[in-house]
Design an enzyme around this catalytic site. Structure first.
Site, PDB file in Angstrom:
ATOM      1  N   SER A  11      76.372 -14.514  56.304  1.00 27.21           N
ATOM      2  CA  SER A  11      75.858 -15.826  56.702  1.00 27.21           C
ATOM      3  C   SER A  11      76.869 -16.915  56.359  1.00 27.21           C
ATOM      4  N   TYR A  19      69.110 -15.867  47.930  1.00 26.32           N
ATOM      5  CA  TYR A  19      69.374 -15.255  49.244  1.00 26.32           C
ATOM      6  C   TYR A  19      70.860 -15.316  49.562  1.00 26.32           C
ATOM      7  N   GLY A  66      64.038  -6.416  64.037  1.00 26.78           N
ATOM      8  CA  GLY A  66      64.011  -7.842  63.723  1.00 26.78           C
ATOM      9  C   GLY A  66      64.593  -8.689  64.838  1.00 26.78           C
ATOM     10  N   ASN A  81      73.911 -20.670  63.027  1.00 23.70           N
ATOM     11  CA  ASN A  81      72.451 -20.796  63.171  1.00 23.70           C
ATOM     12  C   ASN A  81      71.963 -20.170  64.481  1.00 23.70           C
ATOM     13  N   PHE A 117      71.515  -4.961  59.494  1.00 21.30           N
ATOM     14  CA  PHE A 117      70.758  -6.216  59.526  1.00 21.30           C
ATOM     15  C   PHE A 117      69.672  -6.267  58.452  1.00 21.30           C
ATOM     16  N   ASN A 146      60.141 -21.716  58.541  1.00 21.27           N
ATOM     17  CA  ASN A 146      60.995 -22.550  57.684  1.00 21.27           C
ATOM     18  C   ASN A 146      62.122 -23.169  58.488  1.00 21.27           C
ATOM     19  N   ASN A 147      62.531 -22.488  59.539  1.00 19.57           N
ATOM     20  CA  ASN A 147      63.728 -22.905  60.288  1.00 19.57           C
ATOM     21  C   ASN A 147      63.362 -23.819  61.444  1.00 19.57           C
ATOM     22  N   ILE A 153      67.509 -10.625  65.266  1.00 16.70           N
ATOM     23  CA  ILE A 153      68.877 -10.417  65.759  1.00 16.70           C
ATOM     24  C   ILE A 153      69.090  -8.935  66.090  1.00 16.70           C
ATOM     25  N   LYS A 210      74.101 -12.295  50.039  1.00 19.76           N
ATOM     26  CA  LYS A 210      75.100 -12.143  51.114  1.00 19.76           C
ATOM     27  C   LYS A 210      76.497 -12.111  50.512  1.00 19.76           C
ATOM     28  N   ASN A 253      61.567  -0.988  58.111  1.00 23.80           N
ATOM     29  CA  ASN A 253      60.288  -0.759  57.412  1.00 23.80           C
ATOM     30  C   ASN A 253      59.198  -1.698  57.945  1.00 23.80           C
ATOM     31  N   GLY A 270      68.793 -29.013  48.907  1.00 27.04           N
ATOM     32  CA  GLY A 270      69.724 -27.910  49.182  1.00 27.04           C
ATOM     33  C   GLY A 270      70.406 -27.990  50.536  1.00 27.04           C
TER      34      GLY A 270
HETATM   35  P1  NAD Z   1      64.505 -10.442  60.620  1.00 23.75           P
HETATM   36  O1  NAD Z   1      63.656 -10.609  59.410  1.00 23.75           O
HETATM   37  O2  NAD Z   1      63.926 -10.790  61.931  1.00 23.75           O
HETATM   38  O3  NAD Z   1      65.054  -8.941  60.698  1.00 23.75           O
HETATM   39  C1  NAD Z   1      65.308  -8.170  59.548  1.00 23.75           C
HETATM   40  C2  NAD Z   1      64.668  -6.804  59.767  1.00 23.75           C
HETATM   41  O4  NAD Z   1      64.949  -5.989  58.619  1.00 23.75           O
HETATM   42  C3  NAD Z   1      63.149  -6.874  59.911  1.00 23.75           C
HETATM   43  O5  NAD Z   1      62.744  -6.112  61.026  1.00 23.75           O
HETATM   44  C4  NAD Z   1      62.631  -6.274  58.605  1.00 23.75           C
HETATM   45  O6  NAD Z   1      61.388  -5.618  58.787  1.00 23.75           O
HETATM   46  C5  NAD Z   1      63.754  -5.320  58.238  1.00 23.75           C
HETATM   47  N1  NAD Z   1      63.873  -5.033  56.803  1.00 23.75           N
HETATM   48  C6  NAD Z   1      63.899  -5.913  55.772  1.00 23.75           C
HETATM   49  N2  NAD Z   1      64.041  -5.253  54.612  1.00 23.75           N
HETATM   50  C7  NAD Z   1      64.128  -3.928  54.907  1.00 23.75           C
HETATM   51  C8  NAD Z   1      64.287  -2.748  54.135  1.00 23.75           C
HETATM   52  N3  NAD Z   1      64.360  -2.791  52.806  1.00 23.75           N
HETATM   53  N4  NAD Z   1      64.336  -1.548  54.768  1.00 23.75           N
HETATM   54  C9  NAD Z   1      64.240  -1.479  56.133  1.00 23.75           C
HETATM   55  N5  NAD Z   1      64.082  -2.573  56.911  1.00 23.75           N
HETATM   56  C10 NAD Z   1      64.023  -3.780  56.300  1.00 23.75           C
HETATM   57  O7  NAD Z   1      65.851 -11.272  60.352  1.00 23.75           O
HETATM   58  P2  NAD Z   1      67.019 -11.656  61.372  1.00 23.75           P
HETATM   59  O8  NAD Z   1      66.922 -13.105  61.616  1.00 23.75           O
HETATM   60  O9  NAD Z   1      67.043 -10.715  62.503  1.00 23.75           O
HETATM   61  O10 NAD Z   1      68.270 -11.417  60.424  1.00 23.75           O
HETATM   62  C11 NAD Z   1      68.954 -10.191  60.389  1.00 23.75           C
HETATM   63  C12 NAD Z   1      70.025 -10.244  59.324  1.00 23.75           C
HETATM   64  O11 NAD Z   1      70.893 -11.336  59.592  1.00 23.75           O
HETATM   65  C13 NAD Z   1      69.487 -10.473  57.914  1.00 23.75           C
HETATM   66  O12 NAD Z   1      70.250  -9.708  57.018  1.00 23.75           O
HETATM   67  C14 NAD Z   1      69.709 -11.946  57.694  1.00 23.75           C
HETATM   68  O13 NAD Z   1      69.855 -12.256  56.336  1.00 23.75           O
HETATM   69  C15 NAD Z   1      70.999 -12.171  58.453  1.00 23.75           C
HETATM   70  N6  NAD Z   1      71.169 -13.571  58.871  1.00 23.75           N
HETATM   71  C16 NAD Z   1      70.204 -14.158  59.628  1.00 23.75           C
HETATM   72  C17 NAD Z   1      70.342 -15.485  60.013  1.00 23.75           C
HETATM   73  C18 NAD Z   1      69.274 -16.176  60.828  1.00 23.75           C
HETATM   74  O14 NAD Z   1      69.323 -17.398  60.946  1.00 23.75           O
HETATM   75  N7  NAD Z   1      68.332 -15.471  61.439  1.00 23.75           N
HETATM   76  C19 NAD Z   1      71.473 -16.218  59.627  1.00 23.75           C
HETATM   77  C20 NAD Z   1      72.448 -15.583  58.861  1.00 23.75           C
HETATM   78  C21 NAD Z   1      72.282 -14.239  58.496  1.00 23.75           C
HETATM   79  C1  UD1 Z   2      68.935 -22.059  56.714  1.00 28.05           C
HETATM   80  C2  UD1 Z   2      69.419 -21.567  55.385  1.00 28.05           C
HETATM   81  C3  UD1 Z   2      70.591 -20.639  55.585  1.00 28.05           C
HETATM   82  C4  UD1 Z   2      70.211 -19.511  56.530  1.00 28.05           C
HETATM   83  C5  UD1 Z   2      69.694 -20.123  57.831  1.00 28.05           C
HETATM   84  C6  UD1 Z   2      69.226 -19.099  58.799  1.00 28.05           C
HETATM   85  C7  UD1 Z   2      68.850 -23.394  53.825  1.00 28.05           C
HETATM   86  C8  UD1 Z   2      69.375 -24.453  52.931  1.00 28.05           C
HETATM   87  N1  UD1 Z   2      69.755 -22.690  54.524  1.00 28.05           N
HETATM   88  O1  UD1 Z   2      69.987 -22.792  57.298  1.00 28.05           O
HETATM   89  O2  UD1 Z   2      70.997 -20.095  54.342  1.00 28.05           O
HETATM   90  O3  UD1 Z   2      71.320 -18.682  56.771  1.00 28.05           O
HETATM   91  O4  UD1 Z   2      68.597 -20.994  57.538  1.00 28.05           O
HETATM   92  O5  UD1 Z   2      68.095 -18.421  58.329  1.00 28.05           O
HETATM   93  O6  UD1 Z   2      67.652 -23.162  53.906  1.00 28.05           O
HETATM   94  N2  UD1 Z   2      65.110 -28.988  59.749  1.00 28.05           N
HETATM   95  C9  UD1 Z   2      64.245 -30.041  59.920  1.00 28.05           C
HETATM   96  N3  UD1 Z   2      62.911 -29.766  59.939  1.00 28.05           N
HETATM   97  C10 UD1 Z   2      62.391 -28.517  59.812  1.00 28.05           C
HETATM   98  C11 UD1 Z   2      63.294 -27.437  59.637  1.00 28.05           C
HETATM   99  C12 UD1 Z   2      64.644 -27.717  59.605  1.00 28.05           C
HETATM  100  O7  UD1 Z   2      64.667 -31.183  60.057  1.00 28.05           O
HETATM  101  O8  UD1 Z   2      61.168 -28.349  59.813  1.00 28.05           O
HETATM  102  C13 UD1 Z   2      66.554 -29.265  59.748  1.00 28.05           C
HETATM  103  C14 UD1 Z   2      67.225 -28.867  58.461  1.00 28.05           C
HETATM  104  O9  UD1 Z   2      67.244 -29.916  57.546  1.00 28.05           O
HETATM  105  C15 UD1 Z   2      68.624 -28.512  58.953  1.00 28.05           C
HETATM  106  C16 UD1 Z   2      68.414 -28.042  60.396  1.00 28.05           C
HETATM  107  O10 UD1 Z   2      67.128 -28.498  60.770  1.00 28.05           O
HETATM  108  O11 UD1 Z   2      69.400 -29.661  58.994  1.00 28.05           O
HETATM  109  C17 UD1 Z   2      68.461 -26.546  60.526  1.00 28.05           C
HETATM  110  O12 UD1 Z   2      67.578 -25.992  59.563  1.00 28.05           O
HETATM  111  P1  UD1 Z   2      67.285 -24.433  59.456  1.00 28.05           P
HETATM  112  O13 UD1 Z   2      66.897 -23.920  60.789  1.00 28.05           O
HETATM  113  O14 UD1 Z   2      66.320 -24.225  58.331  1.00 28.05           O
HETATM  114  O15 UD1 Z   2      68.704 -23.806  59.126  1.00 28.05           O
HETATM  115  P2  UD1 Z   2      69.723 -24.163  57.940  1.00 28.05           P
HETATM  116  O16 UD1 Z   2      69.104 -25.035  56.920  1.00 28.05           O
HETATM  117  O17 UD1 Z   2      70.981 -24.618  58.558  1.00 28.05           O
END
Ligand code: NAD
Ligand code: UD1
Length: 336
Positions: free
Chosen positions: A124, A148, A10, A178, A80, A197-198, A12, A152, A32, A293
């Site tokens: 998170s 979600y 994934g 973030n 992760f 979404n992000n 990170i 955590k 997976n 939210g």
């Molecule tokens: P990602 O989706 O890119 O990576 C997650 C990986 O886990 C993927 O490769 C996926 O295929 C694998 N996976 C999921 N379910 C599985 C399972 N049941 N068995 C085996 N593999 C599985 O996500 P990421 O952004 O790299 O995030 C990694 C971790 O960090 C996650 O737990 C996420 O919740 C946490 N996290 C991410 C963020 C973010 O903004 N990206 C923020 C806070 C926490």
């Molecule tokens: C979201 C999740 C958080 C998760 C994190 C990383 C929510 C409420 N929180 O955080 O739990 O750990 O992602 O996966 O969903 N924004 C826009 N337009 C867009 C997308 C985002 O303006 O199209 C804004 C959002 O309102 C926010 C900022 O950008 O203020 C960052 O958004 P995002 O990247 O989705 O992260 P978080 O909402 O902080």
């Protein structure tokens, strides 16, 4: 020393595998490929010039994990693997509880069976909910707004209970803020399926012309420019935090949470302007309604990670945007 990285293909996880290999750890990945592709691991090997071992295995598959631990002498785990889409989790709570919580419990059981009691867990900042800012590790957690986020919080609590029951465990709960950016090679980066979404992946798809326009979710918050404030952290800095956490759990026992953020808040408009500078493109955006939210502002107090893990974020917002854009332009259709 061998580190099992669940979810290592994934976003990170792959950046952390690069740092681990570069620091001469042996790396065993379990994934997976639900939200990633095996090609990512080839690219990790290409960047580092080193080999890793990987298993196509779900963490809920007890026999599969038993095989991984039987075939490898695992010293510590970085966990992760999990589902992470906040909106989706409100529609599919049971899927999230099963994948994230049941999967984690199976993993911890197998670790126990093989007497591997050292783990770094991806938590998170969402666990803080509506606390005053900056967030500190000793603030109350659990007032979260999505299934979600609850996964955590629950997994943190499960690990605290595991440690309370057996003080040989050594557990690091990393609360990420973030993460954005990509490896400077442009070979790996964030590659979400479908419409992102992000914020950052959305911006970069607008910049490359795959999406028409960014909607800024709310321009009337009580912040410096009316848009939400977040603590963005370069994914390579975040990856390095895992090596600091591994070093810490190797020579101590306990269960400790650490904020992994820059400690600096940037608004959505700050990010847009930094991205325009990095890409040389004017971004098509409009200010729209607030997203349900969303909190107006949060950022980390990262002093505990700075002192106890000896970790410091080094890369700023310009580098985060440059590396995102480099990855996007080198992989306009993502990683196949
Ligand atoms: P990602 O989706 O890119 O990576 C997650 C990986 O886990 C993927 O490769 C996926 O295929 C694998 N996976 C999921 N379910 C599985 C399972 N049941 N068995 C085996 N593999 C599985 O996500 P990421 O952004 O790299 O995030 C990694 C971790 O960090 C996650 O737990 C996420 O919740 C946490 N996290 C991410 C963020 C973010 O903004 N990206 C923020 C806070 C926490
Ligand atoms: C979201 C999740 C958080 C998760 C994190 C990383 C929510 C409420 N929180 O955080 O739990 O750990 O992602 O996966 O969903 N924004 C826009 N337009 C867009 C997308 C985002 O303006 O199209 C804004 C959002 O309102 C926010 C900022 O950008 O203020 C960052 O958004 P995002 O990247 O989705 O992260 P978080 O909402 O902080």
């Amino acid at each position: 020393m061998a580190i099992l990285v669940t979810g290592g293909a994934g976003y990170i996880g792959s950046h952390t595998c690069v740092e681990l290999l570069e620091a001469d750890y042996e790396v065993v990945v379990v994934d997976n490929y639900y939200n990633s592709v095996p090609e990512v691991l080839n690219r990790v090997e290409k960047i580092t010039g080193k080999k890793l071992k990987s298993y196509d295995c779900d963490i809920r598959d007890k026999e599969g994990l038993r095989k991984v631990f039987s075939e490898n002498k695992i010293d510590a785990v970085i966990h992760f693997a999990g589902l992470k889409a906040v909106g989706e989790s409100t529609k599919l709570p049971l899927t999230y509880y099963d994948n994230n919580i049941s999967g984690s419990v199976v993993l911890f059981e197998i670790m126990n069976e093989f007497n591997c009691k050292k783990i770094v867990f991806s938590s998170s900042a969402t666990v803080y909910g509506n606390n005053p800012i900056p967030y500190k590790e000793d603030m109350p957690t659990g007032d979260v707004s999505s299934p979600y986020g609850r996964t955590k919080h629950f997994i943190e609590k499960i690990l605290e209970d595991v440690y309370a029951s057996d003080n040989e465990w050594s557990i690091s709960l990393l609360r990420y803020f973030n993460p954005i950016g990509a490896h400077s090679s442009g070979l790996i980066g964030e590659d979400p399926n479908g419409i992102p979404n992000n914020l950052m992946p959305y911006i970069s798809r607008v910049a490359i012309g795959k999406l028409p326009q960014l909607t800024v979710f709310g321009g009337d918050y009580d912040t410096k420019d009316g848009t939400c404030i977040r603590d963005y952290i370069h994914v390579v800095d975040l990856a390095k935090a895992h090596l600091c956490a591994v070093a810490k759990i190797m020579d101590s026992t306990g269960c400790e949470a650490y904020n992994i953020g820059n400690g600096v808040g940037y608004s959505v408009l700050d990010i847009i302007h930094a991205f325009e500078k990095a890409s040389g493109k004017a971004l098509n955006y409009v200010i729209g309604d607030r997203r349900a939210g969303d909190l107006p502002a949060f950022y980390a107090d990262a002093a505990k990670a700075n002192t106890e893990l000896n970790w410091h974020a080094e890369l700023g917002i310009d580098k985060m945007c440059e590396d995102t854009w480099n990855f996007q332009t080198k992989n306009p259709d993502g990683i196949k």
